[in-house]
Structures are given as structure tokens and as C-alpha cells.
Design an enzyme around this catalytic site. Sequence first.
Site, mmCIF file in Angstrom:
data_model
loop_
_atom_site.group_PDB
_atom_site.id
_atom_site.type_symbol
_atom_site.label_atom_id
_atom_site.label_comp_id
_atom_site.label_asym_id
_atom_site.label_seq_id
_atom_site.Cartn_x
_atom_site.Cartn_y
_atom_site.Cartn_z
ATOM 1 C CG LEU A 1 12.002 -39.905 15.913
ATOM 2 C CD1 LEU A 1 13.147 -39.505 16.827
ATOM 3 C CD2 LEU A 1 11.189 -38.681 15.499
ATOM 4 C CG HIS A 2 14.189 -45.694 17.973
ATOM 5 N ND1 HIS A 2 15.161 -45.355 17.041
ATOM 6 C CD2 HIS A 2 14.863 -46.353 18.960
ATOM 7 C CE1 HIS A 2 16.343 -45.790 17.443
ATOM 8 N NE2 HIS A 2 16.190 -46.383 18.613
ATOM 9 C CG LEU A 3 11.666 -41.150 22.323
ATOM 10 C CD1 LEU A 3 11.059 -40.718 20.991
ATOM 11 C CD2 LEU A 3 11.064 -40.311 23.445
#
Length: 400
Positions: A232-234
Site C-alpha cells: 500500500l502506497h500513494l
Amino acid sequence: MELPEAEEACSEVSPMAIPHGSNETSYLLPPNKEDWGGHGIPDFVYGQKELVPKGIQWPRNGPSLLDTLPLSRFDSALCLAWRQRMELGLFRYCLGELQTQTLPGAVGFVAQLNVERGVQRRSPQNIRSVRQAFDPEQFNFNQIRPGEVLFRLHREPDLPSALQQDDILVVINVSPLEWGHVLLVPEPARGLPQRLLPGALQAGVEAVLLSSHPGFRVGFNSLGGLASVNHLHLHGYYLAHRLPVEGAPSEPLDPGGRLHLLQALPAPGFLFYTSGPGPDLEALVSRVCRATDYLTDHEIAHNLFVTRGAPPGKTSSSSALTGVRVILWVRKSSFGIKEGEAFNVALCELAGHLPVKTSQDFSSLTEAAALAVIRDCLLPPAQAGEVQAALVALIAKEEQ
């Protein structure tokens, strides 16, 4: 953890640099690489007063005056630390000032030549499903070098939230799209797959509100939406140019005006809007994540873009940055990098920012050709209509 040797240091960095007199030195690495591992991760603690929903505007006389705008504490900390990592050679390539052009036409595409990213970025993981589980044997953000972490975002107690809050690491993207390109990574040790969570999205929206630069944007690529790492990353990065989605007109899809359809080019998308921090922002975050949960559960790839922008409606004035727009696009699943295209279609391309891979494509690219590449990635109209109906039904449940 043994620290790899840094690459050859960059002698030049982008002119969008923080003045050397900045006092945000707590986010800098010690001079000796041997000390990086024990440096620890500094906290960037922010409160309500630093979330600025209004008053951020593009200079009237063009992006050349952006350097005259006052920097927020967030911008200063991020850019000074990012610049230091570039000078230390922690990136895969040195990023200078990118050749940029606005393509002639109605859309206003901002195209940039970024040959190094096209050649040197990490190969995408073997992903076959939008719902694929996290695999600790694949590359993930628990394996990065200590020096790649800039700081941890931490909210003060005066920012209570009903949403679950995670520690968010701000990490350099070693294959940057543009100046200040970072990743927002929630508690990497938890091994979360690339599925958007409310705490992560709230941190992304608040990061946009922490910046005084009108061109700081945040985005998310799902699996199948060209996310190359299933952890999970933005993304967050600076682009010193207006984009068409900032002020493109829209029409409401529900009576309460909580979901709008952005019909303008380059691609139709679902528009969510908040005027600032507080309960309205949290409601928006929950609403968006219910939509992305539906898409993930139904194996529908998607991209998301967070930018300062105008309220929903018929306005087309991109100068009215009165709040934050969150745009969600649904698209065909695409796994891996498409070779032979001038650019790959993910969060920034759907917003109108085109990082182009080769000089030949950069010099010959037209608006019509760019639109053709993007349209090829979108869902067929019938399936897009089914998704729209499903999301409108999800929003309607809020009233029940």
C-alpha cells in the site's frame, strides 16, 4: 540492515529547490553513510492550523513566478530532504529540469520528456488480480534503504479523527516523475496490499492541504491500474503547471451532490469534493473508499488523483482553487508496462500530465494521439454505465 553503496551523486538538481537557508535540517541525513542506519525516522507533526483549504492560487503571470510563493513548513521539509537525497545519489537517475510542453488543443495536456524513468524504473511485479494478496517475497517497502525515508507524518491531538490512523512514512520514489516525487506508505511492517484504506487517503488529502504549492498532487494506482508494487502506497509530487481536471465542469449524480461526473477530457471520472478539513473531509474519505472497495471486490482497476481545485458544477475556471478535488477513474485492467506506447496510462496521465518516454514521441505527440492511448484504457461504455449505477447506489445508502 546493510546499506548499499549510494549511486554517483548528482551535480545538478531541478531549479525548483528549497533555499539553502531553510531551517528544516532535522529531516537531513548525517554526512556519513555509515550513520544513516541509526539516524532514526524523524516525525513531521502537524496540526489543524497548517491545513490550509483556501487562498492557494496559481500566479497570474504563469508558473515562472511559483518560486516567489511562500513555502509551507511541509514543502520546506519535504523538498530540502528530497534535494539532499538527490545530491547523495539515492535515486536511480539525476532529475534535472524536464523538457515540458503544453500540447495544442482543447484539453491542455502537459507533456514532459522523462527518458530515464522509462528506461531505469523498477520492473513491475507479477500481478494478475486487482485483489492480489501481499507477498513478502516480492519487493516491498520494508526492503528500502534507510536514507530513502524522509520523515513520518504524525497528526497532533488537536486533529481528532473517527478514521483509523496509521503512521505514514514519506519515502522518495527512486524513479521520480518530477521534482519532489515521494511515496506515502502506511506502516510498511503491516504488509498491506495495494488496496486504498481511509487512513491512507486522509493522509494524502491532508498532505495536499499542508502544501502551499498549487501544483502538489497526490494519487493512487490500483493493481491492474499500473501499480507496480503490491504494497500500500500513494504518490505525491510537484508539477508547476495547471491541469485540466482542476476546474473541469461536472454534473451531480445524486440529489445530495456528494458524487459528480467529470465529463471533460481527457477521461470521464467520478468527482468528490471537500472544502477543507474536518467532518466533511472524513465523510469524503469514507465515501471514496467505499467506492474503491466496491471496485476492488469486483476486479475493476482504478486510478485516483487528489488536487486543489474548483467546486463541482459548470465552472471551468482552473484558477478557483477553493477546495480539494478527488477524481476516481475506472479502467480496463492492465498488468505490466505496455511497450511501444508514448506513455503509460495511470493516475497522472488521466489527469492530463503525460510523462513521455522517448524524444521522438515527445516531439511528435499530438492531442489526438494522446486521447487515443487513454481511450484504449477505459472501460467500454456499457460496463462504465453499470459501474456508475453501482456507485450511485452506494452513495444513496448513506441517506438510509
